[in-house]
Design a protein around this motif. Structure first.
Motif, PDB file in Angstrom:
ATOM      1  N   GLY A 181      18.683 -12.824 -31.283  1.00 27.76           N
ATOM      2  CA  GLY A 181      18.683 -14.020 -30.494  1.00 27.76           C
ATOM      3  C   GLY A 181      19.066 -13.660 -29.000  1.00 27.76           C
ATOM      4  O   GLY A 181      19.335 -14.335 -28.292  1.00 27.76           O
ATOM      5  N   PHE A 182      19.222 -12.474 -28.615  1.00 28.74           N
ATOM      6  CA  PHE A 182      19.458 -12.013 -27.317  1.00 28.74           C
ATOM      7  C   PHE A 182      18.270 -12.383 -26.352  1.00 28.74           C
ATOM      8  O   PHE A 182      17.154 -12.223 -26.905  1.00 28.74           O
ATOM      9  N   ASP A 183      18.758 -12.324 -25.153  1.00 27.86           N
ATOM     10  CA  ASP A 183      17.564 -12.419 -24.075  1.00 27.86           C
ATOM     11  C   ASP A 183      17.499 -11.043 -23.383  1.00 27.86           C
ATOM     12  O   ASP A 183      18.374 -10.328 -23.286  1.00 27.86           O
ATOM     13  N   SER A 184      16.290 -10.795 -23.162  1.00 29.58           N
ATOM     14  CA  SER A 184      15.867  -9.547 -22.540  1.00 29.58           C
ATOM     15  C   SER A 184      16.288  -9.647 -21.169  1.00 29.58           C
ATOM     16  O   SER A 184      15.966 -10.502 -20.322  1.00 29.58           O
ATOM     17  N   ILE A 185      16.957  -8.373 -20.556  1.00 32.64           N
ATOM     18  CA  ILE A 185      17.317  -8.384 -19.314  1.00 32.64           C
ATOM     19  C   ILE A 185      16.487  -7.496 -18.542  1.00 32.64           C
ATOM     20  O   ILE A 185      15.819  -7.916 -17.474  1.00 32.64           O
ATOM     21  N   SER A 186      16.156  -6.151 -19.069  1.00 30.25           N
ATOM     22  CA  SER A 186      15.577  -5.495 -18.671  1.00 30.25           C
ATOM     23  C   SER A 186      14.761  -4.614 -19.851  1.00 30.25           C
ATOM     24  O   SER A 186      15.452  -4.326 -20.858  1.00 30.25           O
ATOM     25  N   LEU A 187      13.669  -4.206 -19.433  1.00 30.83           N
ATOM     26  CA  LEU A 187      12.771  -3.522 -20.820  1.00 30.83           C
ATOM     27  C   LEU A 187      11.565  -2.476 -20.281  1.00 30.83           C
ATOM     28  O   LEU A 187      10.937  -2.924 -19.213  1.00 30.83           O
ATOM     29  N   ASN A 188      11.688  -1.432 -20.905  1.00 32.33           N
ATOM     30  CA  ASN A 188      10.629  -0.375 -20.410  1.00 32.33           C
ATOM     31  C   ASN A 188      10.663   0.407 -21.814  1.00 32.33           C
ATOM     32  O   ASN A 188      11.165   0.258 -22.726  1.00 32.33           O
ATOM     33  N   SER A 189       9.843   1.758 -21.592  1.00 33.49           N
ATOM     34  CA  SER A 189       9.532   2.383 -22.692  1.00 33.49           C
ATOM     35  C   SER A 189      10.414   3.159 -23.244  1.00 33.49           C
ATOM     36  O   SER A 189      10.376   3.489 -24.406  1.00 33.49           O
ATOM     37  N   THR A 190      11.784   3.401 -22.602  1.00 33.06           N
ATOM     38  CA  THR A 190      12.565   4.177 -23.027  1.00 33.06           C
ATOM     39  C   THR A 190      13.954   3.684 -23.094  1.00 33.06           C
ATOM     40  O   THR A 190      15.204   3.968 -23.972  1.00 33.06           O
ATOM     41  N   ALA A 191      14.237   2.365 -22.551  1.00 35.98           N
ATOM     42  CA  ALA A 191      15.505   1.705 -22.707  1.00 35.98           C
ATOM     43  C   ALA A 191      15.369   0.294 -22.525  1.00 35.98           C
ATOM     44  O   ALA A 191      14.172  -0.308 -22.117  1.00 35.98           O
ATOM     45  N   SER A 192      16.493  -0.609 -23.069  1.00 36.49           N
ATOM     46  CA  SER A 192      16.422  -1.871 -22.915  1.00 36.49           C
ATOM     47  C   SER A 192      17.724  -2.377 -22.814  1.00 36.49           C
ATOM     48  O   SER A 192      18.700  -2.000 -23.256  1.00 36.49           O
TER      49      SER A 192
END
Length: 596
Positions: free
Chosen positions: A565-576
């Motif tokens: 249930g967390f909201d995504s702050i940043s997301l890419n192919s190697t980290a989030s």
């Protein structure tokens, strides 16, 4: 990643000349691996170490570690450790290796020394090393220390080993002291060069010409053997050791083919030399199980015939010693995949022992992350190939380690119970699970550190910590720490989960969250997070920030924070990075009771 050279170039028996000759080609090939773990390693040498550094780099690259080295000037190991070195301080090592040998012993007893004189010499020597170890503790890193190899000659002959004035007796006293200190000091680990030199032979270990010309305290031939041992210790610190030995049966656990010859027709036991060798190999395997190594069987055989082999009157192993048992006519690599799934262990956790070179080749070709030693076909050599390859190197043995094989056997019983349940929730309830979730305790710091450095699949950040770092975190009020133990109707799973959260301005940053693969899909992860949220609420934390760093092995938790249930702050192919308001969370554990 796999080396496109002789695939056993790093395996026992080591071909030192080949490694030394091809070191640049080998290094180039190994650096093609994109999943290397960077580590800073300081070498404090009492003799010349440049070639040792070069070869150690190869063995570390082979196990997935990319070293960055600090190397002391010649014979400056004591000064750099005790009085400090600005470059070493800036380097901030993850590991310090103190490379000393018997050439660095300050002085030996003489024929004219009294017992009091000898004791003063001994105390002076041990004080030198205790000063080194104590001074290095401020780096809060692992310290690997050589013990001492035997002298190349004995002035007193056999008396040298038990007369107080003998150099050999003196070295043995020092080695015993070192061993006691490694048991009592956190983060001190011994590299047993006394054993390595004895295995090679002192005449092969030490090269007088090389010593006098270049101040190498060991021969070039010995360097790869020393490097292999060092890399194994470092791998053990970082959780790179194997967990399971998969055994073929016919002509591996016993002589002959049980399907063709029956129980009475196989060779095992003291009546013949080869039968005794098979019994010894089984005894070795059983001893590995006793220290926590999981055993599995993989054989092209009728299952009932294969099982019958372990009812032989001279069999050391029993059917109950195996956590998984695959005996059928399917290709062995397919059965190993099934064992991997049943035990919930990655393929890189296994070694496979088979006398048949064709079967070894097929498994290696299809499952290249499984270690397949080239053991040959003579049982008298099998133990050497397992033991001398350091597959199961460890830096500590906890009570949970000793029970590991039983944990996985209990899992098989749980799976059988699963077949009789209406749905998965019914199955989980039938396990009668009880969790003990608490802040870090000194009683469990060794096990917590071990789990932190060995867990790869359910591991959101794959941060690694030394025992000293874990101890400091446990005492730091700016951290929330939790460990989780899990019991059920089949037994105690031991300590299986760890959380470390850093508190900053009413925010809890999830530095580490991991869980042992042996309890995956039993909702222990929910119980752990429920407990974390409860702790956060109790101290006024408003937000939890979760981090995921991709590795080659943790893809299973890539979306874990989103699932919670967390909201995504940043997301890419190697980290989030993910965020969750604490007041929005509702408990998700419905199948595990928490011990009060």
């Amino acid at each position: 990643f796999f080396l496109p050279l002789e695939h056993n170039i790093f395996d026992y028996p080591i071909n030192s000349s080949l490694i030394l000759r091809k070191k640049h080609t080998i290094k180039k090939a190994l650096l093609a691996n994109e999943d290397l773990i960077p580590k800073k390693i300081a070498i404090l040498g009492g003799s010349t170490t440049s070639e040792l550094r070069n070869i150690l780099e190869l063995f570390l690259l082979k196990i997935g570690i990319k070293p960055n080295f600090f190397e002391s000037e010649y014979n400056r190991y004591y000064e750099d450790a005790v009085f400090g070195n600005e470059k070493l301080k800036e380097f901030q090592p993850d590991i310090v290796y103190v490379h000393t040998t018997n050439k660095n012993i300050t002085s030996y007893p003489s024929m004219h020394d009294s017992l009091e004189d000898i004791e003063r010499l001994f105390q002076h020597e041990v004080n030198k090393y205790t000063n080194i170890w104590s001074s290095l503790t401020h780096y809060q890193c692992a310290i690997i220390q050589n013990n001492f190899e035997s002298p190349s000659y004995r002035l007193l002959g056999n008396l040298d080993g038990y007369d107080q004035r003998g150099a050999l007796h003196y070295i043995r006293r020092l080695n015993t002291f070192f061993a006691d200190e490694a048991q009592s000091r956190e983060n001190l680990y011994l590299n047993d060069i006394d054993y390595i030199a004895a295995t090679l032979g002192l005449s092969c270990w030490f090269d007088k010409q090389l010593w006098y010309s270049s101040k190498y305290a060991l021969s070039f031939e010995a360097i790869p053997h020393l490097a292999k041992s060092l890399a194994a210790i470092i791998g053990g610190l970082l959780g790179q050791s194997k967990k399971c030995m998969i055994l073929d049966l016919d002509n591996t656990c016993w002589g002959g083919e049980i399907g063709e010859n029956g129980l009475s027709g196989i060779t095992m036991g003291p009546e013949t030399a080869v039968g005794e060798a098979y019994a010894d190999f089984q005894r070795y395997a059983k001893s590995l199980k006793a220290r926590g190594i999981i055993l599995a069987a993989c054989s092209k055989n009728d299952r009932n015939n294969a099982r019958e082999g372990f009812t032989h009157q001279d069999s050391v192993l029993e059917n109950d010693d195996f956590a998984a048992f695959e005996a059928n006519w399917d290709p062995k690599h397919m059965n190993i995949l099934k064992i991997s799934a049943d035990l919930n262990l990655g393929l890189d956790s296994f070694i496979f022992i088979d006398d048949n070179p064709a079967e070894r080749q097929i498994v290696s070709a299809n499952l290249p992350t499984v270690s397949v030693p080239d053991i040959g076909s003579e049982v008298i050599h099998f133990i050497d190939h397992v033991d001398q390859n350091y597959y199961f190197e460890t830096v500590s043995i906890s009570s949970d380690d000793v029970k590991r094989a039983d944990f996985y056997k209990q899992n098989a019983e749980r799976l059988q119970n699963d077949l009789h349940c209406v749905d998965y929730g019914d199955y989980l309830d039938s396990l009668l699970m009880v969790a003990d979730i608490q802040p870090f305790s000194s009683v469990y710091l060794d096990r917590i550190t071990q789990l932190v450095n060995k867990t790869n699949q359910f591991n959101l950040t794959t941060q690694r910590y030394t025992l000293a770092e874990i101890a400091l975190i446990a005492q730091d009020s700016t951290y929330i720490t939790l460990y989780g133990r899990l019991k059920d109707r089949y037994g105690d799973n031991g300590l299986v989960s760890v959380i470390i959260g850093k508190i900053e301005d009413r925010i809890c940053h999830m530095e580490l969250w991991l869980m042992s693969c042996r309890v995956l899909k039993r909702t222990m992860e929910h119980a752990m997070f429920d407990a974390l949220v409860a702790q956060c609420r109790a101290i006024g934390i408003e937000t939890i920030i979760g981090y995921y760093y991709k590795t080659a092995k943790n893809a299973m938790v890539a979306s874990w924070y989103g699932d919670l249930g967390f909201d995504s702050i940043s997301l890419n192919s190697t980290a989030s990075v993910w965020s969750l308001p604490v007041n929005r969370y509702t408990n998700k554990n419905h199948h595990i009771k928490e011990r009060e």
